[in-house]
Design an enzyme around this catalytic site. Structure first.
Site, PDB file in Angstrom:
ATOM      1  N   CYS A  73     -37.689  27.331   0.181  1.00 59.02           N
ATOM      2  CA  CYS A  73     -36.988  28.483  -0.385  1.00 59.02           C
ATOM      3  C   CYS A  73     -37.654  28.853  -1.697  1.00 59.02           C
ATOM      4  O   CYS A  73     -37.623  28.059  -2.653  1.00 59.02           O
ATOM      5  CB  CYS A  73     -35.517  28.139  -0.602  1.00 59.02           C
ATOM      6  SG  CYS A  73     -34.588  29.440  -1.442  1.00 59.02           S
ATOM      7  N   CYS A 185     -41.217  34.428  -0.490  1.00 60.21           N
ATOM      8  CA  CYS A 185     -39.975  34.012   0.165  1.00 60.21           C
ATOM      9  C   CYS A 185     -40.329  33.594   1.584  1.00 60.21           C
ATOM     10  O   CYS A 185     -41.037  34.329   2.282  1.00 60.21           O
ATOM     11  CB  CYS A 185     -38.970  35.162   0.174  1.00 60.21           C
ATOM     12  SG  CYS A 185     -37.498  34.874   1.181  1.00 60.21           S
TER      13      CYS A 185
END
Length: 271
Positions: A73, A185
């Site tokens: 993440c 991301c």
């Protein structure tokens, strides 16, 4: 040989890009994957909320006797780096591993990073890239609509909503003629085809998910901690059926192979 599992966690489907890469590098590893789908998207959360969620996710994934953790993440890697370094279980994030990957690229022209609003707001990606690639212009763009679109199934390059969002966010990257773009991301790897279609074949795309998985792989091989039976166990704080179906579609397998177990999302501070 160490057959204990590797733990991976992300806000939802994005971490599957890291899982897929890790499976390619180390196919025999046992993996515990946690998708915090009940609290997605992370990009709109405050710093206090992200740090609380990071500690909660660590507590859950480490309870499975994992030998290492991949925080797949970019939002948590860029906002909670000090926490990742302090955890007792060896942990790799995607921030510095992806900046290091960008450092190895040839060229002197502009480079770019796209990530969630919270990641770009933290300034961590910009700082890491400027340190890794001194002298190169760095442009950073937040793409708040990408994760909700991906989580709701808008991943086809021909999808009108996705195409509109890609054009809206990536126009500055095209205008400066960036030589390389970091997909900061892990969700963004799922829409790589749409990004590539808009920016053209000349730009180099670097995946935070791939770089994080490669960094963890190198660490485990160096420390001789590899081994397992190739088993993957899935958990989600969202709806198990929805996650299992979407994950199977992305990974190209039968839904019966996923069978995610749902756990209740934990509370977080209001701000």
């Amino acid at each position: 040989m160490d057959s204990r599992p590797i733990g991976i966690f992300d806000s939802g489907l994005g971490g599957l890009t890291a899982l897929r890469a890790l499976r390619r590098f180390l196919p025999d590893e046992n993996i515990v994957y946690f998708a915090d789908s009940g609290r997605v998207p992370y990009g709109e959360k405050s710093l206090n909320q992200l740090r609380c969620m990071a500690e909660q996710n660590y507590a859950f994934i480490s309870s499975h006797d994992v030998k290492a953790i991949l925080v797949a993440c970019g939002t948590m890697s860029s906002n909670c780096g000090d926490l990742l370094e302090a955890w007792p279980v060896p942990t790799v994030g995607v921030l510095y591993s992806s900046a290091d990957w960008m450092r190895r690229l040839e060229g002197k022209g502009p480079i770019a990073v796209i990530a969630t609003e919270a990641s770009i707001r933290s300034g961590s990606y910009q700082k890491a890239l400027k340190e890794a690639c001194p002298g190169r212009e760095v442009i950073a763009v937040s793409c708040p609509d990408f994760v909700p679109l991906i989580e709701s199934g808008h991943i086809d390059p021909k999808d009108a909503l996705l195409r509109d969002a890609v054009a809206r966010y990536l126009q500055p990257v095209r205008e400066i003629r960036a030589e390389a773009l970091l997909l900061g991301c892990t969700h963004y790897g799922i829409i790589e085809a749409a990004v590539r279609e808009f920016l053209g074949p000349e730009i180099t795309l670097v995946s935070a998910a791939e770089s994080g998985a490669a960094a963890l792989c190198s660490r485990l091989l160096k420390e001789k901690q590899t081994g397992g039976s190739g088993k993957t166990v899935y958990y989600t704080s969202g709806k198990a059926e929805d996650f299992s179906e979407a994950a199977a579609l992305f990974l190209g397998c039968e839904k019966t192979e996923i069978r995610a177990e749902a756990i209740p999302p934990q509370p977080v501070p209001e701000t």
